[in-house]
Design a protein around this motif. Structure first.
Motif, short mmCIF file in Angstrom:
data_model
loop_
_atom_site.label_atom_id
_atom_site.label_comp_id
_atom_site.label_asym_id
_atom_site.label_seq_id
_atom_site.Cartn_x
_atom_site.Cartn_y
_atom_site.Cartn_z
N PHE A 118 0.82 -1.21 0.00
CA PHE A 118 0.00 0.00 0.00
C PHE A 118 0.86 1.27 0.00
O PHE A 118 0.88 2.03 0.98
N GLU A 120 1.66 5.06 -1.85
CA GLU A 120 0.72 6.14 -2.15
C GLU A 120 0.04 5.95 -3.51
O GLU A 120 -1.15 6.22 -3.67
N LYS A 123 -2.64 3.28 -3.15
CA LYS A 123 -3.79 3.81 -2.42
C LYS A 123 -4.68 4.63 -3.35
O LYS A 123 -5.91 4.49 -3.34
N LEU A 127 -8.52 3.72 -4.42
CA LEU A 127 -9.60 4.67 -4.15
C LEU A 127 -10.40 4.96 -5.41
O LEU A 127 -11.64 4.99 -5.40
N LEU A 132 -11.21 0.76 -2.14
CA LEU A 132 -11.02 1.37 -0.82
C LEU A 132 -11.86 2.62 -0.71
O LEU A 132 -12.15 3.30 -1.70
N ALA A 134 -12.09 6.36 1.59
CA ALA A 134 -11.14 7.27 2.22
C ALA A 134 -10.98 6.97 3.71
O ALA A 134 -9.87 7.05 4.25
N GLN A 136 -10.94 4.27 5.14
CA GLN A 136 -10.21 3.03 5.38
C GLN A 136 -8.69 3.19 5.29
O GLN A 136 -7.95 2.29 5.66
N LEU A 137 -8.23 4.34 4.83
CA LEU A 137 -6.81 4.52 4.58
C LEU A 137 -5.96 4.39 5.85
O LEU A 137 -4.80 3.98 5.78
N ASP A 138 -6.53 4.77 6.97
CA ASP A 138 -5.77 4.69 8.22
C ASP A 138 -5.84 3.30 8.86
O ASP A 138 -5.27 3.08 9.92
N LEU A 140 -5.40 0.20 6.93
CA LEU A 140 -5.04 -0.77 5.92
C LEU A 140 -4.35 -1.97 6.55
O LEU A 140 -3.61 -1.84 7.53
#
Length: 237
Positions: A118, A120, A123, A127, A132, A134, A136-138, A140
């Protein structure tokens, strides 16, 4: 992970792209199934007991995407291409788990799992594809987590074939140890993970996610040989 068995990266990328066709059909209360999970599930089918039925990548597709998964591909005339790239990946895993090659050098890492890293760029792409959200980004998953989820789901789906040995027998304990080494990859930081590392490694060992994943892959290779020793006996040397 060094000395890994080569894979066709273009084929893997095409498989991942074709799997995106199935994303819109994901139930609203579920997350889309990533290629990592499919890859782990197929690996478990290949290295596990055959359950009296010849293993097939279609078993993994039916289990993970539902038995109507091909309809979305049919609508885009993509089924034939999908089957081609899916079977090519299946054959790569099968070749990596060739028993003769594994016996020849049990210290060699032959499995190369499809693991999403994952960064950048990844990600942003996930998205844009809707895989994914937004928020959920924290949260992963750690490297290898989704692959292990697929592997362990296959074990659970076929547990009648996997758990044929008495739990207290030598074979049962060997099986539990190998499966625990695989499941450890998906353990979140905390007491359970710390206890597993303390029990399974030397105090001076530096154990991180990459070490756990390497050991999980070696355990998968060992499982391939384990099931070839009727009735699940000792590994060949």
């Amino acid at each position: 992970m060094s000395d890994e068995h080569d894979i066709d990266h273009d084929n893997a990328e095409r498989l991942a792209a074709l799997l995106q066709i199935l994303v819109p059909g994901t139930p609203q209360d579920e997350h889309p199934v990533p290629i990592d999970t499919l890859d782990g599930y197929m690996t478990a089918l290949i290295c596990g007991p055959q359950d009296g039925v010849a293993a097939s990548p279609l078993q993994a597709m039916d289990a993970l995407y539902g038995e109507d998964w091909a309809s979305a591909l049919d609508e885009q005339d993509a089924t034939e291409e999908f089957m081609e790239v899916l079977h090519k990946r299946w054959n790569e895993i099968s070749e990596a788990l060739d028993p003769a090659a594994l016996v020849a050098d049990q210290e060699l890492m032959r499995l190369t799992p499809l693991i999403t890293e994952f960064d950048e760029a990844t990600k942003a792409e996930l998205l844009s594809q809707g895989v994914l959200k937004a928020e959920q980004l924290d949260h992963l998953p750690a490297s290898g987590h989704m692959w292990v989820e697929g592997f362990m789901q296959a074990v659970e789906d076929h547990q009648g074939a996997w758990y044929v040995n008495d739990h207290d027998s030598e074979q049962g304990q060997m099986l539990d140890a190998m499966l625990m080494a695989i499941a450890a990859v998906a353990m979140p930081p905390g007491e359970q993970r710390d206890a597993y590392i303390a029990e399974s490694y030397e105090p001076e060992d530096e154990v991180n996610q990459d070490v756990l994943l390497d050991d999980a892959l070696f355990s998968a290779q060992d499982l391939r040989l384990f099931w070839l020793q009727p009735p699940g006996g000792k590994l060949q040397s």
